[in-house]
Design an enzyme around this catalytic site. Structure first.
Site, PDB file in Angstrom:
ATOM      1  N   ASP A 485       0.872  -1.175   0.000  1.00 26.48           N
ATOM      2  CA  ASP A 485       0.000   0.000   0.000  1.00 26.48           C
ATOM      3  C   ASP A 485       0.911   1.229   0.000  1.00 26.48           C
ATOM      4  O   ASP A 485       1.594   1.518   0.991  1.00 26.48           O
ATOM      5  CB  ASP A 485      -0.878  -0.047   1.265  1.00 26.48           C
ATOM      6  CG  ASP A 485      -1.837   1.119   1.365  1.00 26.48           C
ATOM      7  OD1 ASP A 485      -1.657   2.110   0.642  1.00 26.48           O
ATOM      8  OD2 ASP A 485      -2.769   1.025   2.194  1.00 26.48           O
ATOM      9  N   HIS A 486       0.899   1.959  -1.096  1.00 31.25           N
ATOM     10  CA  HIS A 486       1.859   3.056  -1.257  1.00 31.25           C
ATOM     11  C   HIS A 486       1.544   4.243  -0.341  1.00 31.25           C
ATOM     12  O   HIS A 486       2.356   5.152  -0.188  1.00 31.25           O
ATOM     13  CB  HIS A 486       1.875   3.507  -2.726  1.00 31.25           C
ATOM     14  CG  HIS A 486       3.174   4.142  -3.135  1.00 31.25           C
ATOM     15  ND1 HIS A 486       4.212   4.389  -2.272  1.00 31.25           N
ATOM     16  CD2 HIS A 486       3.597   4.570  -4.363  1.00 31.25           C
ATOM     17  CE1 HIS A 486       5.192   4.964  -2.917  1.00 31.25           C
ATOM     18  NE2 HIS A 486       4.863   5.085  -4.184  1.00 31.25           N
TER      19      HIS A 486
END
Ligand code: CAO
Length: 513
Positions: A485-486
């Site tokens: 999850d950036h």
């Protein structure tokens, strides 16, 4: 007016499991006051007439029997002939009513009772169907557990509005068997055909919310009704009540959270719709029903895909030495029938790397302003089963050695394929590994198992020529793909995680450090 616990049929005492109103609340006749539950059924005690709650005289956890004083209500409309109203409410036991102000429960949920020594049973036979009129003692379903049969019977008179199980389904204590409207409410409120409309004629609103997987949700009638009004699917909510029961507060918190997420996030808004094409215009088609597991997985994967900005990093690691060591180990355990696969090494190594980079073992809080870092390492791994993808979890994997991890991988995957996993086997994961392994591929993009923030994909190991300084040598090379999850993890973190993991797997002596 005093509201008392109604006649409970054969049951002496029931537990108060939820109080759905507070003093001062203005109620309409039949609004739920409290929810009571025996080991076989949960039911609402409704308000016998329009009025205002003056006092609630029970608390959650109280054990109460017939005639116990539950609440005091100040009636609002005395011209509405309270006495005659109440007298019209028949006693649910079918006997004559002895006290006018005893309320009759309306919607009754029948539950799977305590199964004794076993945690799961199979529905051997359905002995009832929606629309059927039942009396106390009528048989509802036949269960089989540990080669013993157990009949679930109704404890009340009424009409079944829903039967929530199907034959051969696995069930546990607390699962919903069927829902019934007591005779009292049917006679008083609605024509019977409305209450018992078969599934395909029922209003689609109702069915969308309640029917799919209803049996796996543990919630009382009041909560189910409210969920319908809010358009909430109860499967989305985890219950904080006893045995995971979803309470009204859980539902309200969920709705509040959803509303605040909707206003905060614009990410999911305005998704363009995929065009629907009628393929039968072009040739023969057939329809294949998705299993329940596939439907749940589809929902979760889609939610993760549209909510989490994914990045996937790919790397390769030379596992020739690991494979040599694994062959030695496997030769040792061969006689015992055990087998250590590369996944056990990868899982063990991942735990060590997660300890060094705990951000990969976290979840983004719904406020979006902080990250909840888990101090325990529960590693889920994807298992391919005929019913779809399931992800059992190895708890506290960081405290376990290779052999134990290996045996848990094998036990849990076998249980998954035999549909024997319990809720506990599937919950609490903090990081996931999806190993396609021998199934193939040189790399893929695993979807993060949100609310986790990272997932490791493992593709097929192959022999590749590797330059060793003066020549090419055949080496066993394992491709790895890390998705994250950036919002929580950036590329540099991903790089460090992968470097650390490939260093460990490339030199397994480090696994023991
Ligand atoms: N490359 C090459 N061979 C591999 C490998 C890899 N990366 N990983 C495992 N293997 C080998 C094993 O050593 C074993 O070989 P032998 O039969 O010669 O001993 C063989 O492949 C089969 O392994 P396995 O599947 O029995 O055991 P596992 O521990 O590797 O995997 C499990 C267990 C449950 C993860 C796996 O069976 C499975 O279901 N994988 C699919 C997961 C999946 O669908 N992921 C995609 C999710 S996204 O849609």
């Amino acid at each position: 007016m005093d509201v008392l616990i109604p006649n409970l049929g054969d049951i002496d005492e029931v537990e108060v499991i939820e109080i759905t109103v507070s003093p001062g609340d203005q109620l309409q006749k039949n609004d739920s006051l409290i929810v009571i539950e025996s080991d076989k059924a949960s039911m609402e005690v409704p308000c016998p007439s329009d009025g205002v709650v003056e006092e609630i005289l029970v608390t959650v956890g109280d054990m109460v029997g017939e005639g116990h004083l539950v609440a005091k209500i100040r009636e609002l409309d005395v011209t509405n002939s309270e006495q005659s109203d109440l007298q019209e409410l028949p006693d649910i036991s079918g006997e004559e009513s002895v006290t006018n102000d005893i309320a009759s429960p309306n919607r009754i949920d029948f539950l799977i009772p305590d199964l004794g020594n076993t945690s799961r049973a199979t529905v051997k036979e359905l002995l009832c169907k929606p629309g059927q009129k039942v009396t106390a003692g009528s048989k509802l379903i036949l269960l089989e557990a540990d080669e013993e049969e157990l009949e679930i019977t109704s404890e009340f008179d009424g009409v079944l509005v829903d039967v929530c199980l199907s034959e051969n389904q696995l069930v546990s204590s607390g699962d919903l068997v069927a829902q019934m409207e007591s005779d009292a409410v049917l006679e008083e409120n609605q024509p019977i055909d409305k209450a018992i409309a078969p599934a395909d004629q029922e209003s689609s609103d109702d069915k969308e919310v309640i029917l799919p997987n209803a049996a796996s949700v543990y919630a009382g009638p009041a909560v189910r009704r409210l969920a319908r009004e809010y358009g909430v699917t109860l499967q989305e909510i985890s219950g904080s009540g006893k045995r995971g029961r979803i309470t009204k507060d859980d539902l309200k918190a969920h709705v509040k959270n959803r509303l605040s997420n909707v206003t905060k996030s614009t990410f999911n808004q305005g998704l363009p719709e995929v065009e629907t094409i009628n393929f039968s215009k072009f040739g023969e088609t057939s329809s294949l029903a998705l299993s329940r597991i596939q439907q749940v997985a589809a929902k979760n994967l889609h939610a993760s895909w549209v909510n989490l900005p994914h990045v996937t990093q790919h790397d390769k690691v030379d596992v020739t030495d690991l494979e040599d060591f694994r062959s030695v180990l496997n030769a040792e355990v061969e006689d015992a029938g055990g087998k250590i696969t590369p996944l056990a090494f990868i899982l063990r190594a991942s735990c060590l790397v997660l300890q060094d980079y705990p951000i990969f073992n976290s979840s983004l809080e719904s406020s979006g302003t902080s990250v909840l870092v888990n101090q325990f390492f529960n590693i889920g791994f994807a298992v391919d089963t005929p019913e779809g993808l399931v992800v059992p979890v190895i708890k506290e994997a960081d405290k376990k050695g290779l052999r134990q991890i290996s045996s848990e991988i094998s036990d849990l995957s076998e249980k998954a394929r035999e549909k024997k996993l319990g809720m506990n086997d599937l919950q609490g994961g903090t990081f996931t590994i999806s190993s396609l392994g021998a199934l193939g591929g040189t790399g893929f993009t695993p979807i993060v198992n949100a609310p986790q923030v990272a997932i490791l994909g493992v593709a097929r190991m192959d022999i590749e020529p590797v330059w060793t300084g003066d020549q090419f040598s055949p080496r066993k090379i394992l491709p790895l793909s890390l998705s994250y999850d950036h919002r929580v993890i950036n590329g540099a973190d991903g790089g460090r995680f992968m470097n650390s993991l490939t260093r460990l797997l490339g030199d397994i002596r480090r696994l023991s450090l």
